[in-house]
Design a protein around this motif. Structure first.
Motif, PDB file in Angstrom:
ATOM      1  N   SER A 266       0.843  -1.203   0.000  1.00 45.25           N
ATOM      2  CA  SER A 266       0.000   0.000   0.000  1.00 45.25           C
ATOM      3  C   SER A 266       0.876   1.251   0.000  1.00 45.25           C
ATOM      4  CB  SER A 266      -0.941  -0.008   1.208  1.00 45.25           C
ATOM      5  OG  SER A 266      -0.216  -0.012   2.433  1.00 45.25           O
ATOM      6  N   ILE A 269       2.487   1.673  -3.562  1.00 42.79           N
ATOM      7  CA  ILE A 269       1.531   2.184  -4.545  1.00 42.79           C
ATOM      8  C   ILE A 269       1.242   3.664  -4.292  1.00 42.79           C
ATOM      9  CG2 ILE A 269      -0.872   1.989  -5.316  1.00 42.79           C
ATOM     10  CD1 ILE A 269      -0.583  -1.063  -4.914  1.00 42.79           C
ATOM     11  N   SER A 434      -8.764   1.176  -1.026  1.00 41.33           N
ATOM     12  CA  SER A 434      -8.080   2.036  -1.997  1.00 41.33           C
ATOM     13  C   SER A 434      -8.197   3.516  -1.643  1.00 41.33           C
ATOM     14  CB  SER A 434      -8.630   1.793  -3.407  1.00 41.33           C
ATOM     15  OG  SER A 434     -10.009   2.113  -3.471  1.00 41.33           O
ATOM     16  N   ILE A 473      -4.383   4.435  -9.244  1.00 39.49           N
ATOM     17  CA  ILE A 473      -4.245   3.594  -8.048  1.00 39.49           C
ATOM     18  C   ILE A 473      -5.075   2.330  -8.181  1.00 39.49           C
ATOM     19  CG2 ILE A 473      -4.840   3.477  -5.588  1.00 39.49           C
ATOM     20  CD1 ILE A 473      -3.826   6.323  -5.306  1.00 39.49           C
ATOM     21  N   LEU A 476      -3.230   0.078 -10.542  1.00 44.06           N
ATOM     22  CA  LEU A 476      -2.058  -0.522  -9.890  1.00 44.06           C
ATOM     23  C   LEU A 476      -2.470  -1.645  -8.940  1.00 44.06           C
ATOM     24  CD1 LEU A 476       0.021   2.702  -9.151  1.00 44.06           C
ATOM     25  CD2 LEU A 476       0.754   0.793 -10.598  1.00 44.06           C
ATOM     26  N   LEU A 477      -3.565  -1.467  -8.234  1.00 41.88           N
ATOM     27  CA  LEU A 477      -4.046  -2.513  -7.329  1.00 41.88           C
ATOM     28  C   LEU A 477      -4.401  -3.775  -8.105  1.00 41.88           C
ATOM     29  CD1 LEU A 477      -6.305  -0.426  -4.902  1.00 41.88           C
ATOM     30  CD2 LEU A 477      -4.099  -1.460  -4.383  1.00 41.88           C
ATOM     31  N   LEU A 480      -0.947  -5.279  -9.514  1.00 43.21           N
ATOM     32  CA  LEU A 480       0.090  -5.695  -8.579  1.00 43.21           C
ATOM     33  C   LEU A 480      -0.404  -6.551  -7.418  1.00 43.21           C
ATOM     34  CD1 LEU A 480       2.116  -2.352  -8.354  1.00 43.21           C
ATOM     35  CD2 LEU A 480       2.423  -4.265  -9.939  1.00 43.21           C
TER      36      LEU A 480
END
Length: 664
Positions: A266, A269, A434, A473, A476-477, A480
């Protein structure tokens, strides 16, 4: 002819076995025969790791496979013989605690199969104070991680696998069948192939296994990048440095199942999103301080990345060309920030150490940044003064090096981790929010701009132009922290060609000679993605936009990004580099790793475990049914009977045909 007869006989016997077992599958080939007898199981192994003191982790006790009947674990379970024990994730901690405390029980454990599934309570297999020996204070009994059990850091002389979601019900059914049919002719067994090279050659610590080359050191490649790029050829006075760091590696009981969503992904990111936001504003070159962003690897195993980075700074190597440790004014670490969202409020805590004047300036900047955001549902508080110091973090390595820089760690907790799955395979996407990452990235981006600017009376309109891309974001979550799409997502594939789809954040081992320009296959997927992403986001485009490349660029200060995609990349001006991450006690010399003499003046070397991982040939897990000696005898007699019958039939048929031919 003889071979065909043997094949027919084998198929008949196997078909007889299946018929007696109540299964009616037809066999048409040798692969069919094998697949009907053996079922390969998808799972994630616990493997053997070593340090200077000994071993941890799991392995077969000898050089051969382990075969044992499958039974389900209960607290009152008494083992009469070697068994493959099926354990729920809820019972995992109790099971391994019993193994450590009950020698007789441990001796009968042939192997362990851990079911996939969620737990209501917390599960963290590391200590209450992870890596306490590296702390820059003496209160080493403090419990930052209250649910920590420490079971991951013990040695087990039996194989352990985490079952996949699909494999779990299969093994549950087999355990139930074994329990119901204790006196049946057949029993379901598990066959574990988890033979470690260190077991074969008898090397039981890092020093001996490195000498015998039965292991490799843990390590990988950290990445750093500056915004804007640093002109190393200029005669101008270099700017003071604001260093923002995060970590990319996590740990887990199971080697290949380590997401580390809250701790530490976390934070990583959030760092990437902050870089993206700052890269899109005007006037970044006019800032009075240099922004540098660093993502470490190997932090879960003795702070390998941060300690090696500091060593490279001290030696002024190519990996850190353009940086000077005396210019670092602030180290801002983005730690676990994914669980900061609670009751519609994003709450974060600043844990601090070092120069008080710079700390006060930084904390004021945090509050100014928070106040400039449209959302008022964000709180940033100073951590409780009763804490013994900063929590486990890369900042510990900086403080142990006695740098004069101030240090701040931004976390989603105050006095103890709120992540109940710290360094476990359960710290996945479902464990974070998030919106908390968006909030953390927004605050960090604006705080850095405030600190780097000469203008102490920044207009709100200037800060309002620094906006984090929440869609980035979310992307990316998905890339990844999931396996679908995972690393096959468009964002990652725009930069690299990944070797696998499902991401894993175990640091792995360092291959080949350490270098600031490693071979592509030696740097992991995540390191390569971060390098390309940061290089592009912090870059200054060339005037000649058609400047393509395959690996290197011609001019100083240029790097080739996206070279893996379609075999052709683009040259940009960027200060982005790899930094090898491995123990400062090791040196690669003449094609092998060697342990250096202990430097008693280096506090961190004194407590460096020097982690290594054993080699292995094959890791496998499969299940099948075996029968009693009586049943074996029946099958053998049936086979003999079939053979005799076939022989008599052949003789009789031949005699009949001969007689018929004579009569004609």
């Amino acid at each position: 002819m003889a071979a065909k007869l043997v094949y027919v006989l084998l198929c008949f016997i196997a078909q007889l076995h299946l018929s007696l077992a109540g299964e009616g599958n037809s066999l048409e080939s040798v692969p069919d025969l094998e697949s009907s007898m053996y079922l390969s199981i998808d799972g994630y192994p616990c493997v053997r790791l070593l340090n200077l003191s000994g071993e941890i982790g799991c392995a077969n006790p000898g050089r051969g496979k382990v075969v044992a009947p499958i039974i389900r674990f209960k607290n009152e379970t008494v083992l009469a013989d070697s068994s493959a024990i099926l354990v729920s994730i809820d019972d995992m901690q109790n099971f391994f605690t019993r193994v450590s405390n009950d020698i007789n029980f441990a001796e009968k454990v042939g192997g362990v199969l851990v079911e996939s599934g969620a737990v209501i309570q917390g599960f963290s297999p590391v200590e209450n104070f992870p890596q306490a020996k590296f702390a820059p204070y003496t209160s080493l009994n403090y419990e930052w991680n209250p649910v920590g059990s420490g079971i991951m850091l013990k040695r087990y002389d039996f194989p352990v696998f985490l079952l996949s979601q699909d494999s779990t019900p299969v093994l549950e059914e087999m355990a139930i069948k074994n329990q119901k049919n204790e006196k049946a002719y057949a029993v379901n067994v598990a066959e574990f192939d988890l033979v470690m090279q260190t077991t074969k050659v008898g090397t039981h610590n890092s020093e001996s296994c490195l000498k015998e080359q039965s292991c490799l050191p843990l390590g990988g490649y950290s990445v750093w990048s500056s915004l804007p790029p640093i002109n190393i050829s200029t005669s101008k006075q270099p700017k003071p440095i604001l260093l923002t760091v995060a970590s990319m590696d996590s740990a887990s009981f199971f080697r290949d199942k380590s997401f580390g969503a809250d701790s530490p992904l976390s934070g990583m990111i959030a760092l990437l999103a902050a870089v993206d936001a700052l890269s899109r504003i005007d006037g970044i070159n006019a800032l009075s301080k240099q922004l540098v962003f660093m993502v470490f690897t190997g932090e879960a195993w003795g702070y390998l990345g941060s300690r090696r980075f500091l060593a490279e700074l001290e030696m002024h190597t190519d990996a850190v060309n353009g940086l000077n440790d005396t210019l670092i004014e602030l180290v801002l670490e983005i730690g676990s920030v994914g669980k900061g969202f609670s009751e519609e409020v994003n709450s974060f805590f600043t844990h601090t150490a070092g120069d008080s004047s710079m700390l006060n300036e930084t904390l004021n900047a945090f509050q100014l940044a928070r106040g400039s955001l449209a959302s008022k549902s964000i709180t940033i508080s100073t951590a409780n003064s009763s804490n013994p110091g900063i929590p486990p973090s890369s900042l510990m390595a900086f403080l142990r090096k006695n740098l004069s820089a101030a240090g701040v760690v931004l976390e989603d907790f105050d006095t103890a981790f709120i992540n109940k799955f710290y360094h476990s395979h359960l710290d996945d996407l479902s464990n974070i929010n998030s919106s908390a990452i968006v909030a953390a990235a927004s605050v960090v981006a604006r705080t850095l701009y405030i600190l780097a600017s000469d203008d102490k009376d920044l207009a709100t309109s200037v800060l309002s132009s620094i906006n984090v891309n929440s869609s980035l974001i979310e992307e990316l979550l998905g890339c990844l922290l999931t396996c679908e799409p995972g690393l096959s997502c468009g964002l990652v594939n725009d930069y690299i060609t990944p070797t696998s789809t499902c991401p894993n954040y175990y640091v792995g081992v360092l291959l080949g000679e350490p270098s600031s320009m490693p071979y592509r296959e030696y740097a992991g997927d995540i390191s390569r993605f971060l390098w390309n992403f940061l290089a592009e986001r912090t870059s200054t485009p060339l005037e000649n936009t058609s400047s393509t490349c395959s690996s290197d660029c011609n001019n100083v200060g240029e790097v080739c990004i996206k070279a893996e995609t379609a075999g052709m990349g683009v040259c940009v001006i960027s200060t982005t580099r790899y930094v090898p991450a491995y123990s400062t006690r090791l040196k690669f010399d003449s094609g092998m790793w060697k342990l250096l003499p202990l430097n008693s003046s280096d506090d961190m070397e004194m407590v460096d475990p020097v982690w290594t991982e054993s080699f292995w040939n094959v890791i496998g897990l499969r299940v099948y049914a075996v029968q009693s000696a009586t049943y074996d005898g029946i099958v053998l007699l049936a086979g003999i009977a079939v053979t005799v019958f076939a022989y008599i039939a052949i003789v009789a048929t031949r005699a009949y045909i001969t007689k018929a031919l004579k009569q004609e």
